[in-house]
Scaffold this motif. Structure first.
Motif, PDB file in Angstrom:
ATOM      1  N   TRP A 157       0.828  -1.208   0.000  1.00 46.86           N
ATOM      2  CA  TRP A 157       0.000   0.000   0.000  1.00 46.86           C
ATOM      3  C   TRP A 157       0.863   1.259   0.000  1.00 46.86           C
ATOM      4  CZ3 TRP A 157      -5.143   1.211  -0.360  1.00 46.86           C
ATOM      5  CH2 TRP A 157      -5.538   2.470   0.098  1.00 46.86           C
ATOM      6  N   GLU A 158       1.828   1.308   0.896  1.00 40.31           N
ATOM      7  CA  GLU A 158       2.665   2.514   1.034  1.00 40.31           C
ATOM      8  C   GLU A 158       3.521   2.732  -0.210  1.00 40.31           C
ATOM      9  OE1 GLU A 158       1.860   4.478   3.201  1.00 40.31           O
ATOM     10  OE2 GLU A 158       0.887   3.230   4.701  1.00 40.31           O
ATOM     11  N   LEU A 159       3.904   1.660  -0.880  1.00 40.21           N
ATOM     12  CA  LEU A 159       4.683   1.796  -2.108  1.00 40.21           C
ATOM     13  C   LEU A 159       3.825   2.213  -3.300  1.00 40.21           C
ATOM     14  CD1 LEU A 159       6.976  -1.357  -1.828  1.00 40.21           C
ATOM     15  CD2 LEU A 159       7.775   1.020  -1.872  1.00 40.21           C
ATOM     16  N   LEU A 160       2.575   1.751  -3.322  1.00 44.41           N
ATOM     17  CA  LEU A 160       1.770   1.909  -4.523  1.00 44.41           C
ATOM     18  C   LEU A 160       0.844   3.125  -4.518  1.00 44.41           C
ATOM     19  CD1 LEU A 160       1.053  -1.858  -5.114  1.00 44.41           C
ATOM     20  CD2 LEU A 160       2.177  -0.322  -6.740  1.00 44.41           C
ATOM     21  N   PRO A 162       1.398   6.255  -3.624  1.00 44.25           N
ATOM     22  CA  PRO A 162       2.037   7.418  -4.257  1.00 44.25           C
ATOM     23  C   PRO A 162       2.238   7.261  -5.759  1.00 44.25           C
ATOM     24  CG  PRO A 162       3.236   6.741  -2.279  1.00 44.25           C
ATOM     25  CD  PRO A 162       2.279   5.647  -2.614  1.00 44.25           C
ATOM     26  N   ARG A 163       2.235   6.031  -6.250  1.00 44.73           N
ATOM     27  CA  ARG A 163       2.440   5.783  -7.673  1.00 44.73           C
ATOM     28  C   ARG A 163       1.124   5.786  -8.465  1.00 44.73           C
ATOM     29  NH1 ARG A 163       6.853   3.382  -5.079  1.00 44.73           N
ATOM     30  NH2 ARG A 163       8.788   3.324  -6.332  1.00 44.73           N
ATOM     31  N   LEU A 164       0.002   5.868  -7.748  1.00 43.49           N
ATOM     32  CA  LEU A 164      -1.301   5.979  -8.412  1.00 43.49           C
ATOM     33  C   LEU A 164      -1.513   7.398  -8.907  1.00 43.49           C
ATOM     34  CD1 LEU A 164      -3.972   4.194  -6.165  1.00 43.49           C
ATOM     35  CD2 LEU A 164      -3.408   3.612  -8.534  1.00 43.49           C
ATOM     36  N   ARG A 165      -2.062   7.530 -10.081  1.00 49.22           N
ATOM     37  CA  ARG A 165      -2.435   8.866 -10.548  1.00 49.22           C
ATOM     38  C   ARG A 165      -3.664   9.343  -9.773  1.00 49.22           C
ATOM     39  NH1 ARG A 165      -7.206   8.579 -13.171  1.00 49.22           N
ATOM     40  NH2 ARG A 165      -7.684   6.814 -14.550  1.00 49.22           N
ATOM     41  N   PRO A 166      -3.895  10.638  -9.682  1.00 49.28           N
ATOM     42  CA  PRO A 166      -5.143  11.123  -9.091  1.00 49.28           C
ATOM     43  C   PRO A 166      -6.331  10.507  -9.822  1.00 49.28           C
ATOM     44  CG  PRO A 166      -3.606  12.929  -9.369  1.00 49.28           C
ATOM     45  CD  PRO A 166      -2.989  11.747 -10.062  1.00 49.28           C
ATOM     46  N   GLY A 167      -7.260   9.965  -9.078  1.00 47.55           N
ATOM     47  CA  GLY A 167      -8.393   9.269  -9.666  1.00 47.55           C
ATOM     48  C   GLY A 167      -8.145   7.801  -9.937  1.00 47.55           C
ATOM     49  N   GLY A 168      -6.897   7.335  -9.761  1.00 50.76           N
ATOM     50  CA  GLY A 168      -6.579   5.928  -9.960  1.00 50.76           C
ATOM     51  C   GLY A 168      -7.127   5.072  -8.831  1.00 50.76           C
ATOM     52  N   LEU A 169      -7.271   3.769  -9.102  1.00 48.84           N
ATOM     53  CA  LEU A 169      -7.869   2.846  -8.147  1.00 48.84           C
ATOM     54  C   LEU A 169      -6.851   1.854  -7.605  1.00 48.84           C
ATOM     55  CD1 LEU A 169     -11.184   1.828  -9.988  1.00 48.84           C
ATOM     56  CD2 LEU A 169     -10.841   3.682  -8.327  1.00 48.84           C
ATOM     57  N   LEU A 170      -6.950   1.572  -6.312  1.00 48.86           N
ATOM     58  CA  LEU A 170      -6.238   0.452  -5.706  1.00 48.86           C
ATOM     59  C   LEU A 170      -7.290  -0.485  -5.138  1.00 48.86           C
ATOM     60  CD1 LEU A 170      -2.965   0.426  -3.685  1.00 48.86           C
ATOM     61  CD2 LEU A 170      -4.846  -1.115  -3.123  1.00 48.86           C
ATOM     62  N   ALA A 198      -7.424  -0.983   8.697  1.00 47.52           N
ATOM     63  CA  ALA A 198      -7.400   0.222   9.525  1.00 47.52           C
ATOM     64  C   ALA A 198      -6.554   1.310   8.868  1.00 47.52           C
ATOM     65  CB  ALA A 198      -6.857  -0.108  10.917  1.00 47.52           C
ATOM     66  N   ARG A 199      -5.457   0.913   8.257  1.00 41.58           N
ATOM     67  CA  ARG A 199      -4.601   1.887   7.564  1.00 41.58           C
ATOM     68  C   ARG A 199      -5.335   2.516   6.387  1.00 41.58           C
ATOM     69  NH1 ARG A 199      -2.295   6.055   6.495  1.00 41.58           N
ATOM     70  NH2 ARG A 199      -0.467   6.125   5.113  1.00 41.58           N
ATOM     71  N   VAL A 200      -6.030   1.694   5.612  1.00 40.80           N
ATOM     72  CA  VAL A 200      -6.784   2.214   4.469  1.00 40.80           C
ATOM     73  C   VAL A 200      -7.832   3.207   4.947  1.00 40.80           C
ATOM     74  CG1 VAL A 200      -8.369   1.603   2.600  1.00 40.80           C
ATOM     75  CG2 VAL A 200      -6.396   0.140   3.087  1.00 40.80           C
ATOM     76  N   ARG A 201      -8.547   2.839   5.980  1.00 41.16           N
ATOM     77  CA  ARG A 201      -9.630   3.692   6.480  1.00 41.16           C
ATOM     78  C   ARG A 201      -9.101   5.032   6.972  1.00 41.16           C
ATOM     79  NH1 ARG A 201     -12.944   6.421   6.480  1.00 41.16           N
ATOM     80  NH2 ARG A 201     -15.001   6.490   7.443  1.00 41.16           N
ATOM     81  N   ALA A 202      -7.883   5.044   7.507  1.00 44.26           N
ATOM     82  CA  ALA A 202      -7.315   6.272   8.073  1.00 44.26           C
ATOM     83  C   ALA A 202      -6.538   7.102   7.060  1.00 44.26           C
ATOM     84  CB  ALA A 202      -6.395   5.904   9.243  1.00 44.26           C
ATOM     85  N   ASP A 203      -6.321   6.579   5.856  1.00 42.66           N
ATOM     86  CA  ASP A 203      -5.450   7.247   4.883  1.00 42.66           C
ATOM     87  C   ASP A 203      -6.215   8.367   4.174  1.00 42.66           C
ATOM     88  OD1 ASP A 203      -3.632   7.960   2.871  1.00 42.66           O
ATOM     89  OD2 ASP A 203      -2.902   5.901   2.667  1.00 42.66           O
ATOM     90  N   VAL A 204      -5.806   9.600   4.435  1.00 41.77           N
ATOM     91  CA  VAL A 204      -6.515  10.751   3.874  1.00 41.77           C
ATOM     92  C   VAL A 204      -6.234  10.923   2.380  1.00 41.77           C
ATOM     93  CG1 VAL A 204      -6.562  11.947   6.084  1.00 41.77           C
ATOM     94  CG2 VAL A 204      -4.646  12.346   4.515  1.00 41.77           C
ATOM     95  N   ARG A 205      -5.298  10.167   1.835  1.00 42.76           N
ATOM     96  CA  ARG A 205      -4.988  10.284   0.403  1.00 42.76           C
ATOM     97  C   ARG A 205      -6.028   9.614  -0.474  1.00 42.76           C
ATOM     98  NH1 ARG A 205       0.827   7.617   0.513  1.00 42.76           N
ATOM     99  NH2 ARG A 205      -0.420   6.177   1.803  1.00 42.76           N
ATOM    100  N   VAL A 206      -6.880   8.792   0.129  1.00 41.75           N
ATOM    101  CA  VAL A 206      -7.835   8.028  -0.667  1.00 41.75           C
ATOM    102  C   VAL A 206      -9.238   8.139  -0.095  1.00 41.75           C
ATOM    103  CG1 VAL A 206      -6.048   6.347  -1.294  1.00 41.75           C
ATOM    104  CG2 VAL A 206      -7.573   5.870   0.634  1.00 41.75           C
TER     105      VAL A 206
END
Length: 227
Positions: A157-160, A162-170, A198-206
């Motif tokens: 998650w932490e590696l990928l 930042p490599r997603l474009r805005p609007g990209g999906l993980l 829990a990390r995903v839920r707390a990540d303000v980038r997504v």
């Protein structure tokens, strides 16, 4: 969070009959997909790692919705999900898929070739963390599908992200861990996924949602204003 009675009524028990009906509403499998599913079942207990067909249909649809040209998949197995992603690519697109097993991916290669998508797939054998870390740091990935070793989900998650474009999906698979992920006494893979969730839920980038598809599927979209 407790669930109100009217919300609980919305959750339909997925009986064998209901699942059969649900599967019948998905785009039917192609001849190659039917062959690949049967060939994977012949592997025995490890066959459970193949994504179910309705999930593959969803992956194709999501790839098309974001007009995906650059896709990264972590965890290939016998390539059913890879085939689905490659089918949904925009013209000129590529799926980079990571795995350790030459045996399993040799089955995948046969299916990709028969389906006419082998030229859209870049299979990279080796530790996926090393493969992902070596990807360009720029944010140009349209879609990521994460379906590999659960203890490393957070590291992927932490590696990928930042490599997603805005609007990209993980998209992350197996996030319900057969219904055990809610347990406070979780250990092993279940604990790893619980911490990942829990990390995903707390990540303000997504922005994200967890769907009760198969063993649980999280779909996260990178925000346009993410740092």
């Amino acid at each position: 969070m407790s669930q109100a009675p009217y919300e609980a009524m919305k959750n339909v028990p997925l009986t064998r009959e209901v699942y059969g009906y649900l599967l019948g509403q998905a785009e039917p499998p192609t001849a190659v997909q039917r062959w690949l599913a049967a060939r994977t079942r012949s592997l025995g207990p490890s066959a459970v790692m193949r994504v179910p067909h309705e999930q593959a249909v969803l992956l194709t649809l999501l790839a098309r919705l974001v007009d995906a040209r650059r896709v990264v998949e972590v965890g290939t197995f016998t390539g059913y999900s890879t085939l689905a992603l490659a089918t949904g690519l925009a013209p000129g697109g590529t799926v980079i898929t990571c795995d350790l097993s030459e045996e399993w991916t040799s089955i995948a290669r046969v299916a990709w070739r028969e389906a006419g998508v082998e030229d859209r797939i870049d299979l990279r054998l080796g530790p996926a963390l090393e493969t992902v870390a070596a990807l360009p740091a720029k944010s140009d990935i349209d879609l990521v599908f994460l379906d590999a070793d659960k203890p490393n989900y957070r590291r992927y998650w932490e590696l990928l992200v930042p490599r997603l474009r805005p609007g990209g999906l993980l998209i992350a698979d197996n996030v319900l861990q057969q219904g055990r992920v809610h347990r406070a006494d979780a250990t092993g893979n279940v604990l790893a996924v619980r911490e990942f969730n829990a990390r995903v839920r707390a990540d303000v980038r997504v922005e994200s949602v967890m769907l009760p598809v198969a063993d649980g599927l999280t779909v996260a979209r990178r925000r346009s204003d993410a740092g």
